[in-house]
Design an enzyme around this catalytic site. Sequence first.
Site, short mmCIF file in Angstrom:
data_model
loop_
_atom_site.label_atom_id
_atom_site.label_comp_id
_atom_site.label_asym_id
_atom_site.label_seq_id
_atom_site.Cartn_x
_atom_site.Cartn_y
_atom_site.Cartn_z
N ARG A 46 0.85 -1.20 0.00
CA ARG A 46 0.00 0.00 0.00
C ARG A 46 0.89 1.24 0.00
O ARG A 46 0.61 2.23 -0.67
CB ARG A 46 -0.95 0.01 1.21
CG ARG A 46 -1.71 1.30 1.32
CD ARG A 46 -2.86 1.37 2.32
NE ARG A 46 -2.88 0.38 3.35
CZ ARG A 46 -2.13 0.41 4.47
NH1 ARG A 46 -1.30 1.42 4.68
NH2 ARG A 46 -2.22 -0.55 5.35
N TYR A 98 -16.90 17.97 -13.72
CA TYR A 98 -17.25 16.55 -13.71
C TYR A 98 -18.26 16.27 -12.59
O TYR A 98 -18.06 16.69 -11.45
CB TYR A 98 -15.97 15.74 -13.52
CG TYR A 98 -16.22 14.26 -13.45
CD1 TYR A 98 -16.73 13.58 -14.55
CD2 TYR A 98 -16.00 13.54 -12.28
CE1 TYR A 98 -16.99 12.21 -14.48
CE2 TYR A 98 -16.25 12.19 -12.21
CZ TYR A 98 -16.75 11.54 -13.32
OH TYR A 98 -17.01 10.20 -13.24
N ASP A 170 -7.73 20.13 -12.59
CA ASP A 170 -8.09 18.81 -13.13
C ASP A 170 -7.81 18.89 -14.64
O ASP A 170 -8.54 19.54 -15.38
CB ASP A 170 -9.56 18.52 -12.83
CG ASP A 170 -10.02 17.17 -13.39
OD1 ASP A 170 -9.35 16.63 -14.29
OD2 ASP A 170 -11.07 16.67 -12.95
N LYS A 195 -8.81 8.16 -18.48
CA LYS A 195 -9.22 8.75 -19.75
C LYS A 195 -8.05 8.75 -20.73
O LYS A 195 -7.60 7.70 -21.12
CB LYS A 195 -9.80 10.14 -19.48
CG LYS A 195 -10.77 10.21 -18.28
CD LYS A 195 -12.06 9.44 -18.49
CE LYS A 195 -12.90 9.27 -17.22
NZ LYS A 195 -13.24 10.50 -16.49
C1 LIG Z 1 -13.69 10.84 -15.23
C2 LIG Z 1 -13.30 12.11 -14.64
C3 LIG Z 1 -12.96 12.20 -13.28
C4 LIG Z 1 -13.06 11.03 -12.33
O1 LIG Z 1 -12.15 10.04 -12.63
P1 LIG Z 1 -12.39 8.47 -12.34
O2 LIG Z 1 -11.13 7.85 -12.81
O3 LIG Z 1 -13.61 8.06 -13.11
O4 LIG Z 1 -12.61 8.35 -10.87
C5 LIG Z 1 -12.54 13.44 -12.80
N1 LIG Z 1 -12.46 14.52 -13.62
C6 LIG Z 1 -12.79 14.46 -14.92
C7 LIG Z 1 -12.66 15.68 -15.76
C8 LIG Z 1 -13.22 13.26 -15.48
O5 LIG Z 1 -13.55 13.22 -16.77
#
Ligand SMILES: *Cc1c(COP(=O)(O)O)cnc(C)c1O
Length: 379
Positions: A46, A98, A170, A195
Site C-alpha cells: 500500500r 465533472y 483537473d 481517460k
Molecule cells: C472521469 C473524470 C474524473 C473522475 O475520474 P475516475 O477515474 O472516473 O474516478 C474526474 N475529472 C474528470 C474531468 C473526469 O472526466
Amino acid sequence: MKFATKVLHAGIEPDPSTGAIMTPIFQTSTYVQEAPGKNKGYEYARTDNPTRTVLQNNLAALENGKYGLCFASGLAATDAVIKLMNPGDEVLSSNDLYGGSYRIFTKVFERFGVKFKFIAMHEPGEIKKHITPKTKLIWLETPTNPMMNVIDIPAAVSSAKTVGAIVCVDNTFASPYLQNPLDMGADLVLHSVTKFIAGHSDVVMGAIVTSDEKLFDQLKFLQNACGGVPGPQDCFLVLRGVKTLHLRMERHCTNGATIANFLFGHPKIEKVYYPGLSNHPHHELAKNQMRGFGGMISFTLKGNQMEDALRLLSATRLFSLAESLGGVESLIGHPASMTHASIPKAERERGGLVDTLIRLSVGIEDAEDLIADLEQAIG
Ligand SMILES: *Cc1c(COP(=O)(O)O)cnc(C)c1O
C-alpha cells in the site's frame, strides 16, 4: 527530454535484476526484510510498489513536476486533495465540472465542514469577486466537462496568491500533452488517468502531480493512510498505454477539429462547443494556454427536442453510447442522464448544460468514417 521521448523513457529503466526492458508487474503485497528496519526501500505494497513508483515518476515528468502519486481512480485522487482541507475551509470551484467531483464535494466533504462555492470561473473577475481569506483551495477543470469552457489558469493562480490559497487543476480533458498547469503556476495537477493517459478504456486510475515538497509529503501521507492505491497490473497497463499518448492526442486533435467543423456547418445542428473553433468565446485563451484543442466536443440539435437527442444517441454505430472519454474508440454520451446526473437540473442548467446536450469523445478512427456515422445518425 521532449514529450515524445519522455513518455517512453522518463523514470523508466530496464529491470536491474533481469534486464527486462518493460517494467515488471510486481504482484506482491509485502517485501522480505533482512532485519527489522533494514529493507530495500519497500516495506508494504500500500505504501509503495515498484511498478507504481515507475508510473508515478513517468507521470510527474510528463507534467513537468517533481513528484507523482497514483490513486485507485480519479475520484480517489480528488478525495486526497480535499482531505488537505480542514473544517471551515472554503474551496472555490468552477460550476461546470465533472459530476463525480461535484458529488464528492457536496455529498461527502460538506458533511465534514468543508465549504464549496461553485462559480462561473470562465468569466473574468469571478474568482476575485468570491475569494475570501478562508479560501484555501481553488479547484478548476479546463476545458470544462461538458461545456468546453476554458478557464484562465495564470489568472486563477494570481488570485489564489492574494489569500495564500493553493490551485488544483483537473487536467483530464487536455492531458499533459496539450496543457501543463504547473508551468502556469498551479500547485497541483490532477488526472483521471482512466481517460486519455491510459487511453484504452481498460483501466480506472487517478494521479496527482506537484513540485511542492510539502504538498507532496501531505498527499503521500494520505495515499498511504487512506489507502486508495491502484494495483500493479493496472500500473503496468497505464505504463503501456502512455507510450503512445502523444500519437493518440495528435489524432484526437485532428479528428476533433474535423468533426467540430462538420457539425458547425450542419443545417440540423444548433450549437457546437469546441475551443478550437474560432468563434468559441475562449478560443484565444485556449490558444495561449493549450498546445491543441483535443477530441472532446459538445453540441445541441436545432429545435432542442429531447426525442431528437435521444434518437441520435441510439442511432450512431461507430460512436458507442457510453460514459467515460479519452479512449482510442469514439464514444457518444448524454451528460444530463449519464456523467452529470448527480448534479441537480437547476444547477446544471445554470451553466448551460441543457437536457438535450450531446457530448462526443472523438477517438482515433478514420475521420471520414466518423463523419459518415454522425451524418446517418443526425439524418
Ligand atoms: C472521469 C473524470 C474524473 C473522475 O475520474 P475516475 O477515474 O472516473 O474516478 C474526474 N475529472 C474528470 C474531468 C473526469 O472526466
